[in-house]
Enzyme design. Structure first.
Site, PDB file in Angstrom:
ATOM      1  N   ASP A   1      41.837  58.443 -91.839  1.00  0.00           N
ATOM      2  CA  ASP A   1      42.296  59.018 -93.094  1.00  0.00           C
ATOM      3  C   ASP A   1      41.068  59.092 -94.005  1.00  0.00           C
ATOM      4  O   ASP A   1      40.029  58.484 -93.717  1.00  0.00           O
ATOM      5  CB  ASP A   1      43.385  58.125 -93.690  1.00  0.00           C
ATOM      6  CG  ASP A   1      43.797  58.562 -95.076  1.00  0.00           C
ATOM      7  OD1 ASP A   1      44.107  59.755 -95.248  1.00  0.00           O
ATOM      8  OD2 ASP A   1      43.788  57.716 -95.990  1.00  0.00           O
ATOM      9  N   LEU A   2      41.175  59.811 -95.105  1.00  0.00           N
ATOM     10  CA  LEU A   2      40.026  59.957 -95.993  1.00  0.00           C
ATOM     11  C   LEU A   2      40.154  59.139 -97.273  1.00  0.00           C
ATOM     12  O   LEU A   2      39.449  58.159 -97.482  1.00  0.00           O
ATOM     13  CB  LEU A   2      39.818  61.436 -96.332  1.00  0.00           C
ATOM     14  CG  LEU A   2      38.650  61.749 -97.271  1.00  0.00           C
ATOM     15  CD1 LEU A   2      37.332  61.229 -96.705  1.00  0.00           C
ATOM     16  CD2 LEU A   2      38.568  63.241 -97.547  1.00  0.00           C
ATOM     17  N   ASP A   3      41.061  59.532 -98.147  1.00  0.00           N
ATOM     18  CA  ASP A   3      41.168  58.900 -99.465  1.00  0.00           C
ATOM     19  C   ASP A   3      41.731  57.488 -99.367  1.00  0.00           C
ATOM     20  O   ASP A   3      42.816  57.275 -98.842  1.00  0.00           O
ATOM     21  CB  ASP A   3      42.042  59.755-100.382  1.00  0.00           C
ATOM     22  CG  ASP A   3      41.443  61.136-100.594  1.00  0.00           C
ATOM     23  OD1 ASP A   3      40.350  61.197-101.174  1.00  0.00           O
ATOM     24  OD2 ASP A   3      42.039  62.126-100.149  1.00  0.00           O
TER      25      ASP A   3
ATOM     26  N   THR B   1      43.565  64.039 -92.733  1.00  0.00           N
ATOM     27  CA  THR B   1      43.834  63.833 -94.157  1.00  0.00           C
ATOM     28  C   THR B   1      44.938  64.732 -94.696  1.00  0.00           C
ATOM     29  O   THR B   1      45.196  65.809 -94.154  1.00  0.00           O
ATOM     30  CB  THR B   1      42.540  64.074 -94.974  1.00  0.00           C
ATOM     31  OG1 THR B   1      42.826  63.934 -96.373  1.00  0.00           O
ATOM     32  CG2 THR B   1      41.977  65.466 -94.727  1.00  0.00           C
ATOM     33  N   SER B   2      45.548  64.278 -95.784  1.00  0.00           N
ATOM     34  CA  SER B   2      46.558  65.088 -96.483  1.00  0.00           C
ATOM     35  C   SER B   2      45.918  66.053 -97.465  1.00  0.00           C
ATOM     36  O   SER B   2      46.618  66.835 -98.111  1.00  0.00           O
ATOM     37  CB  SER B   2      47.552  64.184 -97.230  1.00  0.00           C
ATOM     38  OG  SER B   2      48.333  63.445 -96.328  1.00  0.00           O
TER      39      SER B   2
ATOM     40  N   LYS C   1      51.712  64.240 -93.430  1.00  0.00           N
ATOM     41  CA  LYS C   1      52.137  62.843 -93.407  1.00  0.00           C
ATOM     42  C   LYS C   1      53.284  62.632 -94.397  1.00  0.00           C
ATOM     43  O   LYS C   1      53.293  63.272 -95.452  1.00  0.00           O
ATOM     44  CB  LYS C   1      50.963  61.934 -93.789  1.00  0.00           C
ATOM     45  CG  LYS C   1      49.733  62.096 -92.913  1.00  0.00           C
ATOM     46  CD  LYS C   1      48.573  61.284 -93.480  1.00  0.00           C
ATOM     47  CE  LYS C   1      47.276  61.542 -92.739  1.00  0.00           C
ATOM     48  NZ  LYS C   1      46.144  60.769 -93.304  1.00  0.00           N
TER      49      LYS C   1
ATOM     50  N   ASP D   1      45.215  53.701 -95.033  1.00  0.00           N
ATOM     51  CA  ASP D   1      45.396  52.777 -96.152  1.00  0.00           C
ATOM     52  C   ASP D   1      46.740  52.944 -96.840  1.00  0.00           C
ATOM     53  O   ASP D   1      47.082  52.145 -97.708  1.00  0.00           O
ATOM     54  CB  ASP D   1      44.295  52.980 -97.197  1.00  0.00           C
ATOM     55  CG  ASP D   1      44.525  54.236 -98.015  1.00  0.00           C
ATOM     56  OD1 ASP D   1      44.579  54.132 -99.260  1.00  0.00           O
ATOM     57  OD2 ASP D   1      44.673  55.314 -97.436  1.00  0.00           O
TER      58      ASP D   1
END
Length: 206
Positions: free
Chosen positions: A7-9, A103-104, A135, A160
């Site tokens: 995931d990114l953020d 990622t979203s 997601k 996360d």
């Protein structure tokens, strides 16, 4: 062989300040209260706008989604790397262990945030604009495994958020939860929990 789906953020980059500034700006434009960042974390911006401003529709909704993305890209310099992010990516690259982003966020936004911390967006990454269902649906991680060219069971998903973890679990990935946004008792069922991404090396044995 193992692969990693990050995931990114909140996982590789700390984008909380950027997101808060962007949503504050957008909320004023829409005329609604800015949402709590933890209530919207890991959820596509378009879904959040629909929730907090349900009267928006059609072109007006699309315009605000575009405004949100532009604002988040403009504030990308505010993001910082999560503890161990730069080191784990360098380690995986040295070991030639495949990894991508799931990622979203959209492709332009993911690219901007990664570049802001000195990282890059792999060409086979999965962004929100490339899936039908984001997601917490498992589609993003299923597609991510396909793009790595390996079974989902061979992929470690690093997340996360609650929605992201559910997405990865339902897809069949092994999961690592990084505790940047939630406590371990709020992210149930992860195979491992970390506070620094370099802890993955020992936990997974790579």
């Amino acid at each position: 062989m193992l692969g990693f789906l990050f995931d990114l953020d909140g996982t590789l980059v700390d984008s909380h300040t950027s997101i808060e500034v962007s949503w504050s700006t957008l909320a004023k434009e829409i005329g609604v209260a800015a949402p709590n960042i933890y209530d919207i974390h890991g959820i596509p911006a378009s879904d959040t706008i629909k929730k907090y401003a349900p009267k928006l529709a059609g072109q007006e909704l699309a315009d605000f989604v575009d405004l949100m993305e532009r604002t988040e890209i403009e504030t990308a310099p505010l993001v910082k790397p999560v503890d161990g992010a730069l080191e784990i990516i360098d380690y995986l690259n040295q070991k030639k262990i495949p990894w991508i982003i799931v990622t979203s966020g959209t492709w332009p936004l993911a690219k901007a945030r990664l570049e802001a911390v000195g990282l890059y967006l792999p060409e086979n990454s999965v962004t929100f604009d490339q899936v039908k269902r984001g997601k917490p649906d498992p589609e993003p991680f299923i597609l991510g495994a396909e793009r790595l060219g390996m079974p989902v069971g061979n992929c470690w998903a690093v997340e996360d958020s609650k929605g992201g973890l559910k997405s990865a679990q339902d897809a069949g990935c092994k999961t690592i939860a990084i505790l940047t946004s939630y406590r371990s008792d709020e992210l149930l069922g992860a195979d491992h929990y970390v506070t620094n991404l370099m802890q993955i090396v020992e936990l997974v044995g790579i």
